[in-house]
Write an enzyme that holds these catalytic residues in place. Structure first.
Site, PDB file in Angstrom:
ATOM      1  N   PHE A  90       3.510 -79.185  60.825  1.00  0.00           N
ATOM      2  CA  PHE A  90       3.161 -78.586  59.467  1.00  0.00           C
ATOM      3  C   PHE A  90       2.385 -79.414  58.345  1.00  0.00           C
ATOM      4  O   PHE A  90       3.140 -80.596  58.338  1.00  0.00           O
ATOM      5  CB  PHE A  90       4.386 -77.780  58.888  1.00  0.00           C
ATOM      6  N   ASP A  91       1.529 -79.328  57.794  1.00  0.00           N
ATOM      7  CA  ASP A  91       0.900 -79.836  56.714  1.00  0.00           C
ATOM      8  C   ASP A  91       2.066 -79.329  55.754  1.00  0.00           C
ATOM      9  O   ASP A  91       2.748 -78.659  55.571  1.00  0.00           O
ATOM     10  CB  ASP A  91      -0.147 -79.415  56.273  1.00  0.00           C
ATOM     11  N   LEU A  92       1.937 -80.171  54.331  1.00  0.00           N
ATOM     12  CA  LEU A  92       3.224 -79.745  53.464  1.00  0.00           C
ATOM     13  C   LEU A  92       2.393 -79.120  52.240  1.00  0.00           C
ATOM     14  O   LEU A  92       2.783 -77.971  51.902  1.00  0.00           O
ATOM     15  CB  LEU A  92       3.806 -81.073  53.005  1.00  0.00           C
TER      16      LEU A  92
END
Length: 228
Positions: A19-21
């Site tokens: 996941f990107d943040l």
């Protein structure tokens, strides 16, 4: 029926979901925008436009100042330092978890997936923000940029996440901007576009996202459609 028992999701066991943040897990725009404004003021630059502020969310900070705000190369380190001084003083924590994200992470973990974060935000900032929002326990590992900028691009942090989980199966990245899609593609990974993020319409599709999920709940369905 528990998520792990649902036949449609048995294939998530040991699947590595990155996941990107910023923009994907959390809406961190208030703190980022305030810090960008503080940096622009410190350098005597004009007030950033709304379009420029939107463009600063997601890409590596050094690239954002150079390409989005047009800061001369020699002044980029000073802009980054001014930004980080303001951000680390408290603006970092001015972020909210996107609706549906905690439920998604719980469902994926219950189904046996391995979850990790791959972000262009400096790793200590990422860990601090994830801890503040209560999301940190959901992830097996967190991989981010280094303060010196030697590691900052999405393909670099994806590489670190893949190296940390060699047993992860059919890895996939969930991200909200074109650089997420391209960083995943550099390693042959499909990217699920986080359509609830700040990307302009069409950006994720044009970059080559395997599918664009309108909500976090749709990510779970999208994973069934992407073999990896």
């Amino acid at each position: 029926m528990e998520a792990a028992d649902h036949p449609a999701h048995q294939g998530l066991t040991r699947r590595l979901v990155l996941f990107d943040l910023d923009g994907t897990l959390v809406d961190s725009t208030p703190g980022i925008w305030a810090s960008v404004r503080a940096a622009a003021d410190a350098l005597g630059l004009p007030e950033p436009t709304p379009e420029q502020l939107r463009g600063m969310v997601g890409p590596p900070l050094q690239d954002g100042f150079a390409l989005v705000l047009g800061v001369p190369p020699d002044d980029v380190p000073r802009a980054v330092a001014a930004y980080r001084a303001h951000y680390s003083a408290g603006a970092l924590l001015d972020a909210t978890v996107h609706r549906g994200v905690p439920e998604l992470l719980t469902a994926l973990a219950d189904a046996g997936a391995t979850l990790a974060v791959a972000t262009s935000k400096p790793e200590p900032f990422a860990v601090r923000l994830l801890a503040h929002t209560g999301l940190l326990p959901s992830f097996a590992s967190v991989h981010g940029a280094t303060f010196d900028g030697t590691v900052r691009h999405k393909d670099q942090v994806v590489a670190a996440a893949l190296a940390a989980h060699p047993d992860g199966e059919r890895p996939v990245l969930v991200g909200d901007r074109a650089h997420d899609v391209l960083g995943a593609a550099a390693h042959g990974l499909p990217c699920i576009g986080a359509g609830w993020g700040p990307a302009p319409p069409g950006e994720l599709v044009d970059a080559g996202a395997a599918v664009v999920a309108a909500t976090p709940a749709e990510v779970r369905t999208a994973l069934d459609r992407i073999p990896g």
